[in-house]
Design a protein around this motif. Structure first.
Motif, PDB file in Angstrom:
ATOM      1  N   LEU A   1       7.327   5.483   6.921  1.00 45.97           N
ATOM      2  CA  LEU A   1       5.982   5.007   6.545  1.00 45.97           C
ATOM      3  C   LEU A   1       5.170   4.600   7.778  1.00 45.97           C
ATOM      4  O   LEU A   1       3.944   4.762   7.807  1.00 45.97           O
ATOM      5  N   SER A   2       5.867   4.060   8.787  1.00 43.02           N
ATOM      6  CA  SER A   2       5.157   3.601   9.992  1.00 43.02           C
ATOM      7  C   SER A   2       4.378   4.733  10.657  1.00 43.02           C
ATOM      8  O   SER A   2       3.406   4.484  11.360  1.00 43.02           O
TER       9      SER A   2
ATOM     10  N   ARG B   1      -0.376  -0.281   8.176  1.00 37.17           N
ATOM     11  CA  ARG B   1       0.618  -1.197   8.741  1.00 37.17           C
ATOM     12  C   ARG B   1       1.814  -1.308   7.791  1.00 37.17           C
ATOM     13  O   ARG B   1       1.629  -1.328   6.563  1.00 37.17           O
ATOM     14  N   VAL B   2       2.987  -1.362   8.364  1.00 44.86           N
ATOM     15  CA  VAL B   2       4.198  -1.569   7.556  1.00 44.86           C
ATOM     16  C   VAL B   2       4.737  -2.959   7.871  1.00 44.86           C
ATOM     17  O   VAL B   2       4.805  -3.356   9.032  1.00 44.86           O
ATOM     18  N   PHE B   3       5.090  -3.690   6.822  1.00 42.24           N
ATOM     19  CA  PHE B   3       5.710  -5.004   7.001  1.00 42.24           C
ATOM     20  C   PHE B   3       7.193  -4.854   6.667  1.00 42.24           C
ATOM     21  O   PHE B   3       7.542  -4.641   5.495  1.00 42.24           O
ATOM     22  N   TYR B   4       8.029  -4.926   7.661  1.00 45.77           N
ATOM     23  CA  TYR B   4       9.477  -4.817   7.441  1.00 45.77           C
ATOM     24  C   TYR B   4      10.177  -5.431   8.655  1.00 45.77           C
ATOM     25  O   TYR B   4       9.912  -5.014   9.789  1.00 45.77           O
ATOM     26  N   PRO B   5      11.053  -6.418   8.452  1.00 47.99           N
ATOM     27  CA  PRO B   5      11.633  -7.115   9.598  1.00 47.99           C
ATOM     28  C   PRO B   5      12.364  -6.204  10.568  1.00 47.99           C
ATOM     29  O   PRO B   5      12.599  -6.591  11.714  1.00 47.99           O
TER      30      PRO B   5
ATOM     31  N   ILE C   1      11.288  -3.312  11.811  1.00 47.49           N
ATOM     32  CA  ILE C   1      10.488  -2.464  12.699  1.00 47.49           C
ATOM     33  C   ILE C   1       9.829  -3.310  13.790  1.00 47.49           C
ATOM     34  O   ILE C   1       9.527  -4.491  13.578  1.00 47.49           O
ATOM     35  N   PRO C   2       9.607  -2.684  14.968  1.00 52.60           N
ATOM     36  CA  PRO C   2       9.073  -3.456  16.097  1.00 52.60           C
ATOM     37  C   PRO C   2       7.782  -4.177  15.710  1.00 52.60           C
ATOM     38  O   PRO C   2       6.959  -3.638  14.982  1.00 52.60           O
ATOM     39  N   GLY C   3       7.626  -5.391  16.152  1.00 49.73           N
ATOM     40  CA  GLY C   3       6.394  -6.144  15.882  1.00 49.73           C
ATOM     41  C   GLY C   3       6.527  -7.086  14.691  1.00 49.73           C
ATOM     42  O   GLY C   3       5.800  -8.066  14.591  1.00 49.73           O
ATOM     43  N   CYS C   4       7.455  -6.807  13.771  1.00 48.88           N
ATOM     44  CA  CYS C   4       7.576  -7.666  12.572  1.00 48.88           C
ATOM     45  C   CYS C   4       8.572  -8.806  12.761  1.00 48.88           C
ATOM     46  O   CYS C   4       8.726  -9.645  11.879  1.00 48.88           O
ATOM     47  N   ASP C   5       9.269  -8.799  13.892  1.00 53.42           N
ATOM     48  CA  ASP C   5      10.255  -9.856  14.143  1.00 53.42           C
ATOM     49  C   ASP C   5      10.107 -10.314  15.587  1.00 53.42           C
ATOM     50  O   ASP C   5      11.015 -10.148  16.405  1.00 53.42           O
ATOM     51  N   PRO C   6       8.927 -10.900  15.916  1.00 48.36           N
ATOM     52  CA  PRO C   6       8.628 -11.175  17.321  1.00 48.36           C
ATOM     53  C   PRO C   6       9.622 -12.118  17.998  1.00 48.36           C
ATOM     54  O   PRO C   6       9.804 -12.058  19.204  1.00 48.36           O
TER      55      PRO C   6
ATOM     56  N   LEU D   1      -2.478  -0.149   3.109  1.00 50.43           N
ATOM     57  CA  LEU D   1      -2.953   1.236   2.980  1.00 50.43           C
ATOM     58  C   LEU D   1      -4.297   1.418   3.665  1.00 50.43           C
ATOM     59  O   LEU D   1      -5.193   0.564   3.531  1.00 50.43           O
ATOM     60  N   SER D   2      -4.455   2.550   4.352  1.00 53.32           N
ATOM     61  CA  SER D   2      -5.741   2.830   5.018  1.00 53.32           C
ATOM     62  C   SER D   2      -6.857   2.944   3.986  1.00 53.32           C
ATOM     63  O   SER D   2      -8.002   2.601   4.262  1.00 53.32           O
TER      64      SER D   2
END
Ligand code: PLP
Length: 390
Positions: A279-280, A287-291, A293-298, A317-318
């Motif tokens: 999906l990314s 935007r994908v929210f999932y722990p 993937i990079p960026g979601c678990d800073p 969704l765009s």
């Protein structure tokens, strides 16, 4: 020789079953009695008093009346407590009944009536706290502002990690440190005890909507709170007095569900990782929210606090709300329905449904949809999303 220390998978299968061989049965018995024959007035009376004040049945006194407690429910509780690494657990008729009882118990135990609630939270929890029904004042805040939100009369700090619906991770240890001496409740529904044990990070109370992964088959509603023996007593007292006990059939199904929890969650997580990655790179997904993937678990909580990123995915969704309507109407293998954590995949629109009662400023935006990844073949799920997003 010392007792063998069992792994999570072995405990999931065997916890709460120690006495079955002695009873001469292989599956746990289900006790549906609404009342129990009393040995005599004195013993029955002391057992009643013990349970109505949060204690256990007295030896030989029995369970007296099924609103007070039930042996089938007690088996599930004992098993869940082992998986969460707590002394005890207390099961309720739903996750919201569990949350209600926890707030009432925290008020009774501490004498305070202020709650600090870290957003985002499940919409029902957010709504319950704001509703005025529990006679608490609530300060909603971001995780880094917990210390500033505390008051002398703060009776409870409520945290959800990962948070529903956008999977924000909260550093549980940091919240516990920021709230010395205050009970911290962590809603562990999304992570499950396979992936996260909040008590190991200092949380006093660990809540599950058992309706979700613990049951895992979309056919039972329940809630459970794990914690120390003292908190369990306080919770059982509220449960007995207010009548919020879990039904024994639910207790049986949830106990059975625990046996396959590790297998289900690992398989669901493996599919979620594939789907979130795909999906990314999808042009219709902003935007994908999932722990995972990079960026979601800073701050690197996966690995340090969670043993994996889980099986819930949210996406922005765009094409905004209009596209959310089209996608939720177009999916065939995903079921358009609230709830999560079952064997089949679900899709839903948080702003319109699970988070509808949340104050507008804190509500998820209308271009976000949430996926609960089930046990179908991930390639089939991907194909379904591909045609729905096209
Ligand atoms: N906590 C979370 C994270 C949830 O998602 C839900 C329900 O969706 C609840 C609590 C409430 O649980 P229940 O629906 O079993 O009352």
């Amino acid at each position: 020789m010392g007792e063998q220390v069992l792994s999570f998978d072995s405990l999931a299968v065997h916890a709460g079953r120690d006495d079955l061989a002695e009873l001469g049965v292989h599956a746990p018995p289900i006790d549906l009695s609404s009342t129990s024959p009393l040995p005599d007035i004195e013993m029955g009376g002391s057992s009643y008093e013990s349970m109505a004040t949060g204690g256990h049945p007295v030896d030989g006194g029995g369970f007296v009346y099924a609103r007070l407690w039930n042996p089938t429910v007690a088996r599930f509780e004992a098993a869940l407590a082992q998986l969460e690494g707590t002394a005890e657990a207390v099961a309720f008729s739903s996750g919201m009944a569990a949350m209600t009882a926890t707030v009432l118990a925290a008020k009774a135990e501490t004498g305070g009536r202020h709650v600090v609630a870290v957003r985002p939270l499940y919409g029902g929890t957010d709504h319950l706290l704001a509703s005025g029904l529990l006679d608490v004042e609530v300060t909603y805040c971001a995780p880094q502002n917990v210390a500033a939100a505390l008051r002398a009369d703060t009776c409870l700090v409520v945290v959800e990690s990962p948070g529903n619906p956008t999977l924000q991770l909260v550093d549980i240890g940091a919240v516990v440190e920021a709230a010395p001496g205050r009970p911290v409740l962590v809603d562990n529904t999304f992570a499950t005890p396979l992936l996260q044990n909040p008590a190991a990070h200092g949380a006093a109370l660990v809540l599950h909507s058992a309706t979700k992964y613990l049951g895992g088959h979309g056919d039972v509603v329940g809630g459970v709170v794990a914690g120390s023996a003292a908190w369990a007593g306080a919770l059982r007292r509220v449960r007995a007095v207010t009548g919020a006990l879990m039904h024994p059939l639910a207790g049986y199904l949830l106990h059975r569900g625990l046996a396959t929890l590790p297998l289900r969650v690992r398989a669901q997580q493996s599919s979620a990782e594939k789907i979130a990655g795909w999906l990314s790179a999808h042009p219709s997904v902003r935007r994908v929210f999932y722990p995972g993937i990079p960026g979601c678990d800073p701050t690197g909580l996966v690995g340090r606090q969670m043993r994996g990123p889980g099986a819930m995915v949210a996406l922005q969704l765009s094409g905004g709300y209009e596209q959310a309507v089209r996608v939720t109407n177009a999916v065939r293998l995903f079921t358009h329905a609230v709830s999560l954590g079952g064997v089949d995949s679900l899709i839903q629109h948080p702003a319109a449904l699970t988070h509808r009662p949340v104050a507008a400023a804190a509500r998820p935006s209308a271009d976000i949809i949430r996926l609960s990844i089930g046990l179908e073949d991930p390639d089939d799920l991907r194909a379904d999303l591909a045609q729905a997003l096209a």
